[in-house]
Design a protein around this motif. Structure first.
Motif, PDB file in Angstrom:
ATOM      1  N   ARG A 178       0.817  -1.206   0.000  1.00  0.00           N
ATOM      2  CA  ARG A 178       0.000   0.000   0.000  1.00  0.00           C
ATOM      3  C   ARG A 178       0.860   1.269   0.000  1.00  0.00           C
ATOM      4  N   TRP A 179       2.011   1.244   0.657  1.00  0.00           N
ATOM      5  CA  TRP A 179       2.857   2.432   0.769  1.00  0.00           C
ATOM      6  C   TRP A 179       3.214   2.969  -0.620  1.00  0.00           C
ATOM      7  N   GLY A 180       3.666   2.098  -1.497  1.00  0.00           N
ATOM      8  CA  GLY A 180       4.084   2.545  -2.822  1.00  0.00           C
ATOM      9  C   GLY A 180       2.938   2.960  -3.724  1.00  0.00           C
ATOM     10  N   GLN A 181       1.729   2.471  -3.443  1.00  0.00           N
ATOM     11  CA  GLN A 181       0.600   2.784  -4.317  1.00  0.00           C
ATOM     12  C   GLN A 181       0.293   4.280  -4.332  1.00  0.00           C
ATOM     13  N   GLY A 182       0.470   4.939  -3.192  1.00  0.00           N
ATOM     14  CA  GLY A 182       0.211   6.371  -3.147  1.00  0.00           C
ATOM     15  C   GLY A 182       1.077   7.133  -4.140  1.00  0.00           C
ATOM     16  N   TYR A 183       2.364   6.770  -4.224  1.00  0.00           N
ATOM     17  CA  TYR A 183       3.270   7.427  -5.163  1.00  0.00           C
ATOM     18  C   TYR A 183       2.841   7.184  -6.603  1.00  0.00           C
ATOM     19  N   VAL A 184       2.457   5.939  -6.908  1.00  0.00           N
ATOM     20  CA  VAL A 184       2.132   5.598  -8.292  1.00  0.00           C
ATOM     21  C   VAL A 184       0.815   6.245  -8.715  1.00  0.00           C
ATOM     22  N   TYR A 185      -0.155   6.292  -7.805  1.00  0.00           N
ATOM     23  CA  TYR A 185      -1.398   7.006  -8.110  1.00  0.00           C
ATOM     24  C   TYR A 185      -1.079   8.472  -8.467  1.00  0.00           C
ATOM     25  N   GLN A 186      -0.172   9.069  -7.708  1.00  0.00           N
ATOM     26  CA  GLN A 186       0.188  10.457  -7.987  1.00  0.00           C
ATOM     27  C   GLN A 186       0.861  10.586  -9.362  1.00  0.00           C
ATOM     28  N   ASN A 187       1.738   9.648  -9.690  1.00  0.00           N
ATOM     29  CA  ASN A 187       2.389   9.690 -11.004  1.00  0.00           C
ATOM     30  C   ASN A 187       1.374   9.560 -12.130  1.00  0.00           C
ATOM     31  N   LEU A 188       0.401   8.679 -11.952  1.00  0.00           N
ATOM     32  CA  LEU A 188      -0.647   8.536 -12.971  1.00  0.00           C
ATOM     33  C   LEU A 188      -1.486   9.808 -13.075  1.00  0.00           C
ATOM     34  N   ALA A 189      -1.732  10.443 -11.954  1.00  0.00           N
ATOM     35  CA  ALA A 189      -2.485  11.700 -11.982  1.00  0.00           C
ATOM     36  C   ALA A 189      -1.734  12.756 -12.791  1.00  0.00           C
TER      37      ALA A 189
END
Length: 854
Positions: free
Chosen positions: A219-230
């Motif tokens: 879950r920790w890394g998902q926040g970063y990747v969601y932001q990159n996709l945004a």
């Protein structure tokens, strides 16, 4: 395996097989590293302590474990470097441990922002893993390299390394350790592709990463990747999708307690609303919440961006004063003491916000169009250039100043370290922090009064406009350029006046003046160097740039006896002295002042030129130490060094005697230093810019740390720039600035690959003007360049015939020059043709810094 917290049990476990104690230690250490448990590493080291005597392998592993603590903030990075470098030099080290030590050493150098050294470690590490056919180790190192290349803005190299690591990690589809690394590799590949503008590829990479993280519930890394996709969707103009991904990133970051990154995401939600012209009441809550979180997490990058976004909002509302005040708060954040004593990785992240803050401050002040605002704008332009140098040299050791007590320097380092630790502690008493900040400020001021130049590498103290004007000699004009977003400004400063001009040339147009070299890279100016066929074409770009960079500034430029030029960004690679006006068939170069020659001096900043260069005492020495080294690439460098000394007196060291050790040992005893050798200005790694001497390379870091001079001039002759592309001008600043700090007021450098014959003749003329006619370096180089520019075919032929060169070689050289100049052959030449007239031969030489006569 014993419980992690039980030291006696761990010790007993290690003692059960003394011959394999290091292997058991490695297994326990891996478990602690996997859990990021610094406390467990410390317990493991304590348990192993009694077993160390006569156990070399275990001792080596303990050294490695202590160095690993640096990554968790338990050890100073410099101490980790000492430990890891000691391991690196041990011949008995097992390949596995050597590879791991090199990998961690690379990470530590990366944290110190010494990215060139990090890559060297990773390169060595890759070879070990490749020889051992260790796919996981190799993939991990490639991923680390990709991260470094992204920080250095070499996105093509980052994408290549990330892709290679992806191919390796995909070989194991079942092990979580491999798969999570694969997810990180896809994320890094996506970041590189996004920065290259390949948004579809970036989106696909981030989605692959997200699928892997979801599969393993990371879950920790998902926040970063969601932001990159945004961010990808935002760049694609897909606002609805961008907002949806920012909201997902917010939820994931809140869930994992990642306050630092959460501040970034909430700020970006506000910026997205502002981009869609939402009313202030809809935007303000996002900025307020982001500011609260960013301050709590010491995220100065986001604090700066919030103030800049507020400034943009006020500017849109037609309130320039409010916009200026918000911008001022952004700059104050950048200059805040706390913002400059942070983790090096955080400092690297702040680079973009720093640049934007200074640019916006200068632009907004100039737009108010008053004398006082122009003066402030000039100050902030100087502040920006000082900060660029500080960031460039961050973490590099400097030669201690002679006039500052050693205990002051030790106390300064101790205070910085104490403040750094307190800034990372959310519960640290504010009174204690404030007290130490005051103490550090006062100590720095005492050091600055003893040696302002040394302090300039750590904190910015630029001259004000009044101070600059008071120090400018009469008949001298300071021309300082500054880019603000797409625009280029010029500050024209005389002892009594300041004018600010917005030039009819934008940054994007300036970029088109440089020849493209591959993807996202720039080479030299068009037609300023030889074509692939060896011919020289008319340098039309020099007239074009004159019309856009010089002509709009008015006649004051041509009337000045001395012109001091402070470039910015790509303008560091423009030879202003060779920019030209045209009247009919006649070309007038900027360096030509009517019937006289204009003195042109370049500088990284007005402060460096008018403060540090002027405060250097006149050299106590005469003669020249000239090092000439042909190596495998040059033919006349050694002859040039010998002939320079015949003119100046002193000592020449050529061939195998032209060593870096000779320069370090003997350089302080001569008034002139001449280095005729091959060299590189390195754009990607500015502090790796170096000179190739007989016993190895001498780079910027070596000069800053080891070299002490007492010289009027350092000349870096026959140096190939060696750059495959240019980025900021920092590489030129770094090399020249290092020699200025070493103990000279002037550095003469060449900016592109130069003809050896023309260079040798130019240098001989330069030193004759300097020594025999007692001219200043700026006067001497102007005259020498004029001599080469106007040298006729007959004069050149006679000079070559008077040398000891074989007749056949002379004819070959003349034929080559005639062909390059467009004459086709030497047959039929009248004798008054000027074979060196093209700026390629004389314009690459820039004089940086000069000590003006009292």
């Amino acid at each position: 395996m014993p419980p992690p917290s039980d030291i006696p049990a761990v010790r007993e476990y290690l003692q059960q097989a003394p011959q394999n104690a290091h292997q058991r230690f490695e297994a326990l250490l891996d478990a602690a590293l996997q859990a990021s448990d610094a406390a467990e590493i410390l317990r493991l080291l304590e348990a192993a302590q009694p077993l160390l005597p006569n156990n070399l392998y275990l001792e080596q592993w303990c050294i490695f474990a202590r160095a690993c603590l640096a990554i968790y903030g338990q050890l100073e990075l410099d101490d980790a470097i000492v430990n890891l470098e000691s391991l690196r030099n041990q011949t008995s080290l097992a390949p596995n441990l050597l590879a791991r030590a090199l990998n961690v050493l690379g990470i530590v150098y990366e944290l110190k922002e010494q990215w060139d050294r990090a890559l060297h470690c990773y390169d060595e590490c890759r070879e070990i893993y490749r020889a051992a056919q260790d796919d996981f180790g190799l993939g991990r190192v490639l991923l680390n390299q990709a991260i470094v290349y992204v920080k250095a803005q070499d996105y093509a190299a980052a994408a290549d390394c990330a892709w290679q690591s992806i191919e390796l990690f995909e070989r194991n589809q079942v092990d979580a350790k491999w798969q999570l690394r694969l997810g990180k590799a896809w994320n890094q590949y996506g970041i590189a592709q996004m920065d290259l503008g390949r948004l579809e590829q970036a989106q696909a990479a981030f989605e692959r990463c997200l699928a892997i993280l979801a599969r393993w519930d990371e879950r920790w890394g998902q926040g970063y990747v969601y932001q990159n996709l945004a961010e990808v969707h935002q760049k694609l103009g897909q606002v609805t999708q961008a907002k949806a991904y920012f909201l997902r990133a917010r939820d994931a970051l809140q869930e994992t307690g990642n306050t630092r990154q959460l501040a970034d995401v909430i700020y970006r939600l506000g910026a997205l609303e502002m981009q869609n012209a939402a009313p202030l009441e809809a935007v303000q809550p996002f900025f307020d919440e982001a500011l609260r979180l960013a301050r709590a997490a010491d995220n100065y990058e986001i604090v700066t961006h919030i103030f800049l976004s507020r400034a943009e909002w006020q500017e849109r509302q037609g309130d320039p004063s409010a916009a200026l005040e918000e911008t001022r708060r952004a700059v104050e954040t950048v200059e805040l003491l706390r913002a400059n004593i942070v983790l090096p990785d955080d400092r690297a992240r702040m680079t973009a916000s720093r640049v934007q803050a200074y640019e916006q401050m200068v632009r907004r002040l100039c737009s108010l169009d008053t004398a006082s605002n122009y003066a402030q704008a000039f100050y902030y332009a100087e502040l920006s250039k000082s900060r660029t140098l500080i960031e460039l040299l961050a973490g590099r050791p400097l030669r201690p100043p002679q006039r500052v007590p050693l205990e002051w320097l030790e106390k300064e380092a101790q205070l910085r370290q104490s403040l750094h630790q307190l800034y990372q502690d959310a519960n640290a008493p504010h009174e204690q922090i404030a007290s130490l900040e005051v103490e550090l400020d006062q100590l720095r001021e005492r050091i600055r009064l003893q040696d302002a130049e040394f302090v300039s590498f750590q904190t910015a103290n630029p001259l004000t406009l009044d101070e600059v004007q008071a120090r400018l000699p009469e008949d001298t004009v300071l021309l300082e350029y500054f880019t603000t977003g797409k625009d280029i400004l010029a500050f024209v400063v005389t002892p009594r006046q300041l004018a600010v001009k917005r030039l009819p040339l934008q940054v994007q147009e300036l970029q088109s003046a440089f020849r493209r070299v591959g993807d996202q890279k720039l080479g030299p100016l068009h037609n300023l160097t030889r074509s692939e066929g060896g011919n020289l074409r008319p340098p039309w770009i020099l007239h074009n740039l004159y019309q856009r960079l010089v002509e709009p500034l008015g006649p004051i430029i041509q009337l000045a006896q001395t012109l001091c030029i402070v470039p910015h960004g790509l303008l560091h690679y423009v030879p202003f002295h060779a920019l030209c006006a045209k009247t009919g068939e006649r070309t007038y170069y900027l360096v030509e002042r009517g019937t006289e020659l204009q003195r042109i001096v370049y500088a990284p900043s007005a402060t460096i030129l008018l403060d540090y260069c002027q405060h250097k005492p006149a050299s106590r020495h005469t003669g020249c130490l000239a090092l000439g080294y042909n190596g495998n690439l040059l033919a006349q460098a050694e002859m040039e060094a010998t002939q320079v000394v015949q003119i100046t007196g002193g000592k020449s060291r050529v061939g195998p005697e032209a060593t870096r050790q000779a320069l370090l040992a003997e350089g302080a005893n001569y008034g002139y230093i001449h280095l005729s050798c091959h060299g590189w200005f390195n754009a990607t790694w500015p502090l790796l810019s170096s000179l190739n001497l007989a016993d190895g390379t001498l780079d910027v870091a070596d000069v800053l740390r080891e070299l002490r001079l007492d010289a009027t001039l350092v000349c870096l002759s026959a140096c190939e720039t060696g750059r495959s592309h240019i980025m900021r001008g920092d590489e030129l600043i770094g090399l020249a600035r290092a020699f200025l700090y070493a103990g000279t007021s002037s550095v003469l450098v060449s900016q592109w690959v130069v003809g050896e014959l023309s260079t040798r003749l130019l240098m001989e003329s330069f030193y004759r003007e300097l020594i025999e006619h007692h001219l200043t370096p700026s006067e001497a180089i102007s005259r020498a360049q004029g001599f080469i520019r106007n040298l006729t075919y007959d004069e050149l032929r006679q000079m070559l015939l008077a040398s000891s060169a074989p007749a056949a070689e002379i004819e070959r050289q003349l034929q080559y020059l005639a062909t390059a100049a467009g004459y086709g052959s030497t047959k039929g030449l009248r004798g008054d043709e000027r074979l060196f007239a093209h700026p390629y031969y004389w314009a690459p030489f820039f004089l940086i810094g000069e000590r003006f006569a009292a």
